[in-house]
Structures are given as C-alpha cells and as structure tokens.
Design an enzyme around this catalytic site. Structure first.
Site, PDB file in Angstrom:
ATOM      1  N   PHE A 146     -11.534   1.574   0.513  1.00  0.00           N
ATOM      2  CA  PHE A 146     -10.198   1.744   1.075  1.00  0.00           C
ATOM      3  C   PHE A 146     -10.135   1.433   2.573  1.00  0.00           C
ATOM      4  CE2 PHE A 146     -12.282   5.631   2.179  1.00  0.00           C
ATOM      5  CZ  PHE A 146     -11.643   6.103   3.310  1.00  0.00           C
TER       6      PHE A 146
ATOM      7  N   HIS B 293     -12.335   7.031  -8.831  1.00  0.00           N
ATOM      8  CA  HIS B 293     -11.977   7.226  -7.423  1.00  0.00           C
ATOM      9  C   HIS B 293     -11.837   5.829  -6.826  1.00  0.00           C
ATOM     10  CE1 HIS B 293     -13.224  11.456  -7.929  1.00  0.00           C
ATOM     11  NE2 HIS B 293     -14.258  10.953  -8.591  1.00  0.00           N
ATOM     12  N   ALA B 294     -10.657   5.246  -6.966  1.00  0.00           N
ATOM     13  CA  ALA B 294     -10.467   3.843  -6.596  1.00  0.00           C
ATOM     14  C   ALA B 294     -10.738   3.572  -5.120  1.00  0.00           C
ATOM     15  CB  ALA B 294      -9.048   3.400  -6.958  1.00  0.00           C
ATOM     16  N   CYS B 295     -10.493   4.567  -4.261  1.00  0.00           N
ATOM     17  CA  CYS B 295     -10.680   4.336  -2.824  1.00  0.00           C
ATOM     18  C   CYS B 295     -12.145   4.121  -2.465  1.00  0.00           C
ATOM     19  CB  CYS B 295     -10.094   5.489  -2.020  1.00  0.00           C
ATOM     20  SG  CYS B 295     -10.766   7.099  -2.447  1.00  0.00           S
ATOM     21  N   ILE B 296     -13.055   4.616  -3.306  1.00  0.00           N
ATOM     22  CA  ILE B 296     -14.480   4.428  -3.034  1.00  0.00           C
ATOM     23  C   ILE B 296     -15.174   3.708  -4.194  1.00  0.00           C
ATOM     24  CG2 ILE B 296     -14.737   6.311  -1.388  1.00  0.00           C
ATOM     25  CD1 ILE B 296     -15.720   8.083  -3.684  1.00  0.00           C
TER      26      ILE B 296
END
Length: 211
Positions: free
Chosen positions: A141, A165-168
């Site tokens: 992200f 956890h798309a941001c990581i």
C-alpha cells in the site's frame, strides 16, 4: 460520410476533451512534460501501458518462487503445498484426467468450478495484474516492494475462510486438514469476495439456520 466522421470525432475526441485535459493536467503534475517527451522516444504506447497497468499474464512458477511465508509457515508446510496445488488447479481445464496428471494418481481432486487465478491475485493484493518484472516487483500500500505472503492463521478456526490483507499482499491460511478442504474454502473465499462480505461464510450451518 461527413456525419459519420463528425460522430466519430465527437465520440473519440470532442465528447471527452474535457476529461482528457483534466487527466493530462494531473499527469503533468506528476511527470513533467519534458520527461514525457523523452519517454516517448524510449517507450512504445504498449510498453508505457504495461508500466502503468501491469501485465495480464500470470506465471505461476514466478509467483511461487517470489512468495514469502510467515507465522510458522514454510515452503514445505502442508497448507502451503495444498495452496499451490489448488492454485495450479485453477489453470487446469481438461477434466479429471489432466488434474490427476498434475497431482498424481493417488490424490483426490475436488470437482469445483474453476476460478481464474487473476481473481485470487486481486483478492490478496487488490490488483489483477502483475508488475513489469514479475512478482519480485509486487508493491504494498505504501508503494514499497512487498512480496506475496502466506501466513499461518493461528487465530482462525479450521472452518474459517482464508483472510486477505490486500495492503500488505498477505493471505492468512486457516489450519486446513487436507487438499480438498483447501480447495473448497479458497474457492468459497474468492466467490464471496467478489459478491459480498460475510464473516460466517464457509461456517457449518446450524439446524436453526437450515430451517
């Protein structure tokens, strides 16, 4: 003929002139016009598009090679082996015989609808495309490099769905007990992830819920 030309010009130029001007203004705030001019000499439109949007093709060997493991998982963990077997199943299209050829004669293969691996990538990272340079160049992200990561979901019940956890760029895998369960839960997570959010999805239904 003149009407057709005018209509095409309006559709492709005149009707979107304001939007294009706003996009160009924003682009110039990030990339100076002088640099864009230099780039036009070095890159084709297709190459520039790839740099901005990424590559549509996904190489599974590259994906697996540049994946990291955490919270107790290793490349040799059962959950990891079942995960990659399930991902490779998404590429298979020629029926049960081909699947047995991939996984071996002694392996039961669940007859699930096949989900494109692009949907899995989007589920975990938020993007359906791979950066130029492959999975080694995957970003988190904050714009920094962040490898695709599989984590052991110690906080998750065996009946839970995988948690992203798309941001990581990380996927938490519950302690599944076999390949068929991994396939089923992964398929359900991707199916539910593209439609609606429901923390109880994949959980066994009670008698009251069945009624």
């Amino acid at each position: 003929v003149e009407f057709a030309r005018s209509l095409v010009d309006f559709r492709l130029v005149g009707g979107i002139r304001g939007s294009l001007a706003a996009m160009l203004k924003g682009l110039h705030l990030v990339v100076p016009p002088t640099l864009l001019k230099e780039m036009s000499r070095m890159l084709t439109p297709e190459e520039l598009s790839a740099l901005i949007s990424g590559l549509a093709s996904i190489e599974l060997d590259d994906w697996e090679e540049h994946t990291e493991y955490t919270h107790g998982l290793t490349r040799d963990s059962s959950e990891v082996r079942w995960f990659w077997q399930s991902v490779r199943l998404m590429e298979a299209t020629n029926g049960q015989e081909q699947l047995q050829g991939v996984f071996g004669e002694g392996v039961e293969v669940a007859t699930l609808g096949l989900v494109p691996k692009q949907e899995l990538l989007q589920f975990v990272t938020g993007a359906r495309r791979v950066p130029v340079g492959g999975f080694a160049q995957l970003q988190g992200f904050n714009g920094g490099y962040h490898r695709f990561t599989l984590a052991r979901g110690k906080h998750l019940h065996v009946d839970s769905l995988p948690t992203a956890h798309a941001c990581i760029c990380t996927l938490d895998l519950p302690p599944y007990t076999d390949l068929e369960m991994m396939q089923s839960k992964l398929h359900k997570a991707l199916e539910m992830g593209t439609k609606r959010f429901d923390e109880t999805a994949g959980q066994p239904q009670t008698k009251d819920e069945d009624q």
